[in-house]
Design a protein around this motif. Structure first.
Motif, PDB file in Angstrom:
ATOM      1  N   GLY A 312       0.831  -1.194   0.000  1.00 23.70           N
ATOM      2  CA  GLY A 312       0.000   0.000   0.000  1.00 23.70           C
ATOM      3  C   GLY A 312       0.866   1.243   0.000  1.00 23.70           C
ATOM      4  O   GLY A 312       2.055   1.212   0.320  1.00 23.70           O
ATOM      5  N   VAL A 343      -1.293  -0.594  -4.159  1.00 20.54           N
ATOM      6  CA  VAL A 343      -2.541   0.088  -3.807  1.00 20.54           C
ATOM      7  C   VAL A 343      -2.248   1.545  -3.472  1.00 20.54           C
ATOM      8  O   VAL A 343      -1.403   1.835  -2.625  1.00 20.54           O
ATOM      9  CB  VAL A 343      -3.213  -0.596  -2.596  1.00 20.54           C
ATOM     10  N   PHE A 357      -3.924  -0.310  -7.933  1.00 20.99           N
ATOM     11  CA  PHE A 357      -5.346  -0.205  -7.619  1.00 20.99           C
ATOM     12  C   PHE A 357      -5.600   1.073  -6.804  1.00 20.99           C
ATOM     13  O   PHE A 357      -4.794   1.449  -5.956  1.00 20.99           O
ATOM     14  CB  PHE A 357      -5.803  -1.430  -6.823  1.00 20.99           C
ATOM     15  N   ASP A 358      -6.722   1.710  -7.078  1.00 21.49           N
ATOM     16  CA  ASP A 358      -7.043   2.957  -6.381  1.00 21.49           C
ATOM     17  C   ASP A 358      -7.177   2.757  -4.875  1.00 21.49           C
ATOM     18  O   ASP A 358      -6.821   3.627  -4.091  1.00 21.49           O
ATOM     19  CB  ASP A 358      -8.338   3.553  -6.923  1.00 21.49           C
ATOM     20  N   ASN A 359      -7.726   1.607  -4.483  1.00 18.58           N
ATOM     21  CA  ASN A 359      -7.970   1.343  -3.067  1.00 18.58           C
ATOM     22  C   ASN A 359      -8.032  -0.159  -2.836  1.00 18.58           C
ATOM     23  O   ASN A 359      -7.996  -0.961  -3.778  1.00 18.58           O
ATOM     24  CB  ASN A 359      -9.271   2.010  -2.606  1.00 18.58           C
ATOM     25  N   VAL A 360      -8.139  -0.546  -1.583  1.00 12.51           N
ATOM     26  CA  VAL A 360      -8.108  -1.969  -1.244  1.00 12.51           C
ATOM     27  C   VAL A 360      -9.353  -2.689  -1.745  1.00 12.51           C
ATOM     28  O   VAL A 360      -9.304  -3.882  -2.073  1.00 12.51           O
ATOM     29  CB  VAL A 360      -7.920  -2.155   0.279  1.00 12.51           C
ATOM     30  N   LEU A 363      -8.696  -3.851  -5.185  1.00  7.08           N
ATOM     31  CA  LEU A 363      -7.800  -5.003  -5.160  1.00  7.08           C
ATOM     32  C   LEU A 363      -8.558  -6.275  -4.779  1.00  7.08           C
ATOM     33  O   LEU A 363      -8.352  -7.336  -5.382  1.00  7.08           O
ATOM     34  CB  LEU A 363      -6.663  -4.745  -4.167  1.00  7.08           C
ATOM     35  N   ASN A 385      -4.518   2.526   4.258  1.00  7.16           N
ATOM     36  CA  ASN A 385      -4.872   1.658   3.136  1.00  7.16           C
ATOM     37  C   ASN A 385      -5.840   0.545   3.528  1.00  7.16           C
ATOM     38  O   ASN A 385      -6.505  -0.023   2.679  1.00  7.16           O
ATOM     39  CB  ASN A 385      -3.615   1.002   2.545  1.00  7.16           C
ATOM     40  N   LEU A 387      -5.168  -2.522   4.429  1.00  6.76           N
ATOM     41  CA  LEU A 387      -4.797  -3.726   3.679  1.00  6.76           C
ATOM     42  C   LEU A 387      -5.264  -5.016   4.340  1.00  6.76           C
ATOM     43  O   LEU A 387      -5.331  -6.058   3.669  1.00  6.76           O
ATOM     44  CB  LEU A 387      -3.281  -3.777   3.472  1.00  6.76           C
ATOM     45  N   VAL A 390      -7.782  -7.358   2.646  1.00  8.49           N
ATOM     46  CA  VAL A 390      -7.474  -8.258   1.538  1.00  8.49           C
ATOM     47  C   VAL A 390      -7.166  -9.673   2.018  1.00  8.49           C
ATOM     48  O   VAL A 390      -7.204 -10.628   1.229  1.00  8.49           O
ATOM     49  CB  VAL A 390      -6.291  -7.706   0.716  1.00  8.49           C
TER      50      VAL A 390
END
Length: 394
Positions: A312, A343, A357-360, A363, A385, A387, A390
């Motif tokens: 991120g 990200v 990717f613009d955001n999580v 993703l 972020n 993260l 994910v």
């Protein structure tokens, strides 16, 4: 204000800034922020049995003054810990080590700012014998303000690196701000625990009374991931030894410690092995994490597995943002990573040949459609972020 009427003969205090947690005998502090105003809940706090209410424009300052008064009432040793990287892990390890001999109070979660530090101090009970207070900073003067509240007897700066550069202005600004802890200790006859292998800390400490340790190497059989944790372990053992904890007892505590909160965690999913270090990130910690991961310095992980980096963006870097994100991309290019997923808009301004990717959430959607399996994965980025979202898709 003289707070003796409120704290004398108390074994403990229950101080809260959350009106939902008010119980009989609580002290409710009605703070006002951008999106909330505790003053709206004063009457409810009274109805719920609050013993005392701190409200008005000076509520934060009164909270800090109350915390200082309680700290002085208790008269126990307080260890302050700050630094660019590793302060939370070092705090947790130090608490684990000291708990072998003492009843310890230590900062919970990330309560390390102008509100969190007073709340930590006010959570100490008379039964506890020592306290560890984590201190964070994003602007010059932040550490000075916190040590003037906590009045530590000793302190530890884990390291200094590139973080919050937007607030500090430069790396030199980071050094000056972290050194505010050393300044306090020097002027109050305190001592510091210092990594003698770090030249920046030597420059900052000067003639400050010092208990020395070295970075050392990671001991075997811990639950910590990453060789960069060696200095955190050494710091905790140094503090422990100073307070009478034998090295073998300290190692036992460190080996029993299991990291949480997405910090240096090794996680085995159905499809992949994931190193989760997604609570925070700055250029220094990101580079260290990549280097450690790339060198396969992770026990119980097969080095022949293909490597994936899910990274991120690093936030609050100001004018240094583009340069530092490009540096990370360059590191990945040099390592010929098997898979890289990035990200954050910050990476779109680099020469990264990888998916950004613009955001999580974006993703997660991509991984739903094209899952990855059989990888060892480094998951790291700034907290904003998120993260950790994910992980279910890995």
């Amino acid at each position: 204000m003289d707070w003796s009427f409120l704290i004398k003969n108390k074994e403990s205090l229950h101080v809260t800034t959350d009106s939902r947690k008010v119980t009989s005998g609580s002290i409710f502090v009605a703070l006002k922020g951008e999106h909330f105003d505790g003053n709206d809940f004063v009457e409810q706090a009274k109805a719920d049995g609050a013993e005392y209410i701190i409200s008005g424009e000076n509520a934060l300052r009164e909270l800090q003054d109350l915390a200082r008064a309680w700290r002085r009432e208790l008269k126990i040793p307080i260890i302050a810990i700050t630094g660019t990287n590793g302060k939370t892990t070092t705090k947790e390890l130090t608490a684990a080590v000291l708990s072998k001999k003492y009843k310890v109070c230590y900062t919970q979660g990330n309560l390390n700012n102008q509100i969190g530090v007073p709340l930590t101090l006010l959570s100490i009970t008379r039964a506890q014998e020592i306290a560890i207070v984590e201190m964070g900073a994003s602007h010059p003067g932040d550490i000075r303000e916190l040590v003037e509240i906590a009045e530590p007897n000793c302190g530890l700066i884990t390291n200094v690196g590139k973080a919050h550069l937007q607030g500090f202005g430069s790396f030199e600004g980071v050094m000056r701000t972290k050194a505010e802890l050393y300044d306090w200790l020097r002027s109050h006859n305190g001592l510091c625990f210092r990594n003698m292998d770090n030249p920046y800390l030597a420059q900052m400490a000067g003639d400050l009374k010092t208990v020395a340790y070295h970075t050392g190497t990671m001991p075997s059989s811990t639950h910590l991931v990453g060789a960069y944790n060696a200095e955190n372990v050494s710091a905790a053992m140094c503090v422990g030894e100073h307070f009478g904890i034998a090295p073998e007892e300290a190692l036992e505590a460190i080996r029993a410690y299991v990291p949480t909160n997405n910090r240096s965690q090794l996680m085995q999913t159905e499809r992949n092995t994931v190193v989760v270090d997604a609570y925070n990130a700055n250029p220094t910690s990101m580079q260290a994490a990549i280097e450690t991961f790339d060198q396969s310095q992770i026990s119980n992980v097969k080095s022949q597995m293909p490597k994936a980096y899910i990274l991120g963006a690093m936030r609050e870097l100001g004018e240094y943002s583009h340069l530092e994100h490009q540096n990370i991309v360059n590191m990945l290019l040099e390592r010929k990573a098997d898979k890289v997923l990035l990200v954050g808009e910050e990476y779109k301004e680099t020469t990264a040949p990888y998916p950004v990717f613009d955001n999580v959430e974006a993703l997660c959607e991509a991984l739903k459609k094209e899952p990855i399996s059989g990888y060892r994965i480094l998951l790291k980025g700034s907290r904003s972020n998120q993260l950790e979202k994910v992980i279910p898709f890995l």
